[in-house]
Structure formats: structure tokens, C-alpha cells
Write a protein that holds these residues in place. Structure first.
Motif, PDB file in Angstrom:
ATOM      1  N   GLN A  77      -7.773   1.020   2.244  1.00 19.73           N
ATOM      2  CA  GLN A  77      -6.608   0.312   1.714  1.00 19.73           C
ATOM      3  C   GLN A  77      -6.898  -0.644   0.566  1.00 19.73           C
ATOM      4  N   VAL A 120       0.866  -1.176   0.000  1.00 17.46           N
ATOM      5  CA  VAL A 120       0.000   0.000   0.000  1.00 17.46           C
ATOM      6  C   VAL A 120       0.902   1.225   0.000  1.00 17.46           C
ATOM      7  N   TYR A 143     -11.983   0.179   5.821  1.00 16.96           N
ATOM      8  CA  TYR A 143     -12.732   0.107   4.572  1.00 16.96           C
ATOM      9  C   TYR A 143     -14.192   0.385   4.901  1.00 16.96           C
ATOM     10  N   SER A 158      -4.207   3.742  -2.053  1.00 20.41           N
ATOM     11  CA  SER A 158      -5.307   3.884  -1.099  1.00 20.41           C
ATOM     12  C   SER A 158      -6.189   5.052  -1.521  1.00 20.41           C
ATOM     13  N   SER A 211      -0.353   7.993   1.357  1.00 20.47           N
ATOM     14  CA  SER A 211      -1.754   8.049   1.781  1.00 20.47           C
ATOM     15  C   SER A 211      -1.907   8.824   3.083  1.00 20.47           C
TER      16      SER A 211
END
Length: 335
Positions: free
Chosen positions: A294, A163, A278, A325, A168
């Protein structure tokens, strides 16, 4: 159980022709392939997996070693792995390291004896903290394909799916500063010793540095800080100027919302909050928490596809795939 030989006898063709037809060989006519598959389905024919393994030296099984499945992120990654493996005619065997070096080694040793064609692994907390990953390097040296995701080790040469942790968090922090007009942003961390945690903290501190603001980090030790609620509550009570919270894990952001409300703070009027997660995690808090999404399911999909490609062709160049992300705003942000 119906065998290839029996199918061949009933169709009055050779065993080789039946085998090639079931495997969609271009050497066999479409009409013959249809006849073979229809009879195989009618008689509930199942391939002899052991015989296939002896012939191809492949098990069509992937070993998956995860730190835990109680973390929603890893559970969602596993769902992506299983779905993609199944669609590619692979099975999976899942082992949990429980964040320990010993269990991770044991799982790797157990499955590296010919039980699987390759591994997907997120490194255990203890393995990263102690910097002991020779067991993973040994598997790679034995020509067993290994893919690392999320928690990766830089000096291990293998395929990786990660990620964009630094970027992010940088962007989420920048949003708090520019859009939310926040000046005293608290970062809550209980994974600072992990590679992902270090990248996230770096993204936060870099954003603050770029906007001439001071960092404020609450470090939680999982082994010691059993009462996370108390630590966050005390921090917010003692630091009344805090006007935003950035949680770099899946839990403490929601805890922070609850503790802020307990202190009489209004969210998002007095305090903006963002965490990792999420969509499903957003409904666990009131108001709904804004998240750095993510895309765990996609990570599982990409990891499995990349490993299977590696299993099929060991000469392929190693890759590191970055799954971007997404900052998903909700009720814990003003804007």
C-alpha cells in the motif's frame, strides 16, 4: 534565553531586520542574513513560538487522529506524516481513537480549540459502522482544514488521500486466476464494514464475475471471532477445493499460511496466498507471503503535504489523491 532584541543590539541593526533575516526575507541582503544566522546559531537562539502564534494566528502544529498504531499500516503512515511535517517546520500531536466514536470525538474536540492548524484523520471503525461523522463535519465548518486518508467518508468535503483498494484487489485476484491458474479463491475479511473493506471485496467479486467464478468469503467479526486461527483452520479443512487465499487485511494472510501448513498443504503448490502489507511483513511468514503493497509511508507524506498546502491557502481546490498499490510477488505464489 537569547532574544531578537539582544541579537539586534549585538549586531547593531533593528529587531525588524533580524526577524526578516531569520525568515530569509528578500528585503535583506545575503551578507546580513549570514551574519544574523551565524550569531543566532552561536548563541543558540530559539524563536518564541507563542509570540509567533499570536502574530500569525498559526500554531505550526498538525493534529493526527489514528484508529491504532498496532496496525503496521498506520504506524508506517505516521512515520511518513512525522518526517514530512518536520521537514516543513511543523510539529504533530497524535491521538488514538482506539476504533471508538467517543474517543475520536474527544480527540477532535480537545485539539480543535486552537491547539492545531489542521487535522489528518483515518476514521474510527465505530464511526464508520454507525455512520456518525458530524464531529468531523463540524470541524470543517469551523474553517479548520481536515484531511482524511485511507478510511474516508464520501459525503464529507475535504482533501483525501486514498489507496486504489478496488483496483488493487481486482488485479491481485485476476493474477491468481490467470497466472496462478486458481479457480476456488477464498477471501478472508475482518474489515468488511469499513469503506476500504467494502471496496476490496467489490474488487474481488468483480474479478470473479468477469472470469465466471463463484465468490467464497470468510467473514470474521473482530468482536466475536477471537480465535481467528480456529476459524480459518476449520474453513480450509471443510473446503478442500480452496486453492488460493486473498486476505484483505494485514494479519489473516499470515495466519492462513500457518493454518494451511498445519493441514499439510504445500504453499504455493497446493495453495497461493496474498495479503495486504509492505516489505517488512513478508519476512513474518514462511514461505514469505505475497502482498498488495500500500505504500503507507508515501500516503503519510502526501497527506501532510496536501494538508499544509491547505493550511497556507484555504482557497485551494479540494483534491482526492490516489496512491497506487503494487502487487509484490514472493514465495507464496508459483509464478
Amino acid at each position: 534565553m537569547t532574544t531578537l532584541k539582544e541579537l539586534a543590539a549585538l549586531l547593531n541593526i533593528s529587531v525588524s531586520t533580524v526577524s526578516k533575516a531569520l525568515n530569509d526575507s528578500h528585503e535583506i541582503s545575503e551578507n546580513t542574513r549570514i551574519r544574523v544566522k551565524e550569531l543566532a546559531a552561536k548563541l543558540n537562539y530559539k524563536p518564541n513560538r507563542i509570540a509567533q502564534q499570536l502574530k500569525t494566528n498559526k500554531t505550526k502544529i498538525i493534529g493526527v487522529i489514528l484508529p491504532t498504531v498496532t496496525n503496521p499500516f498506520f504506524a508506517e503512515v505516521l512515520h511518513g506524516i512525522e518526517k514530512t511535517a518536520t521537514s516543513n517546520d511543523y510539529d504533530i500531536i497524535v491521538c488514538l481513537s482506539n476504533e471508538t466514536l467517543h474517543k475520536e470525538k474527544r480527540s477532535l474536540d480537545l485539539l480543535a480549540n486552537g491547539s492545531v492548524d489542521g487535522f489528518i484523520i483515518a476514521v474510527a471503525r465505530e464511526s464508520q459502522v454507525k455512520e456518525q461523522t458530524d464531529h468531523i463535519k463540524s470541524a470543517i465548518k469551523s474553517k479548520l482544514p481536515v484531511l482524511m486518508f485511507d478510511r474516508v467518508v464520501d459525503d464529507i468535503e475535504c482533501n483525501k488521500v486514498i489507496v486504489d483498494d478496488f483496483q488493487s484487489v481486482y488485479e491481485a485476484t485476476e493474477h491468481l486466476i490467470v497466472k496462478e491458474k486458481r479457480k476456488n479463491i477464498l477471501l478472508v475479511s475482518n474489515i468488511e464494514e469499513l469503506s476500504v473493506g467494502q471496496l476490496r471485496i467489490s474488487g474481488y467479486t468483480k474479478a470473479l464475475e468477469d472470469y465466471n467464478l463463484e465468490p467464497n468469503i470468510l467473514k470474521l467479526d473482530n468482536a466475536v471471532d477471537l480465535d481467528v486461527e480456529k476459524r480459518i483452520y476449520s474453513c480450509l479443512k471443510e473446503n478442500t477445493s480452496i486453492d488460493a487465499i486473498l486476505s484483505i487485511d494485514h494479519v489473516t494472510g499470515i495466519v492462513a499460511i500457518n493454518m494451511a501448513k498445519k493441514l499439510g498443504k504445500e504453499i504455493p503448490k497446493d495453495l497461493s496466498v496474498v495479503g495486504f502489507g509492505y516489505e517488512h511483513t513478508q519476512v513474518l511468514s514462511s514461505p514469505k507471503i505475497s502482498i498488495i503493497h500500500q505504500k503507507a509511508h508515501k500516503i503519510g507524506e502526501m497527506s501532510t503535504k496536501l494538508l499544509i498546502d491547505n493550511i497556507k491557502d484555504e482557497t485551494l481546490k479540494l483534491e482526492t489523491i490516489v496512491v497506487p498499490s503494487e502487487l509484490k510477488l514472493s514465495e507464496s505464489f508459483k509464478n
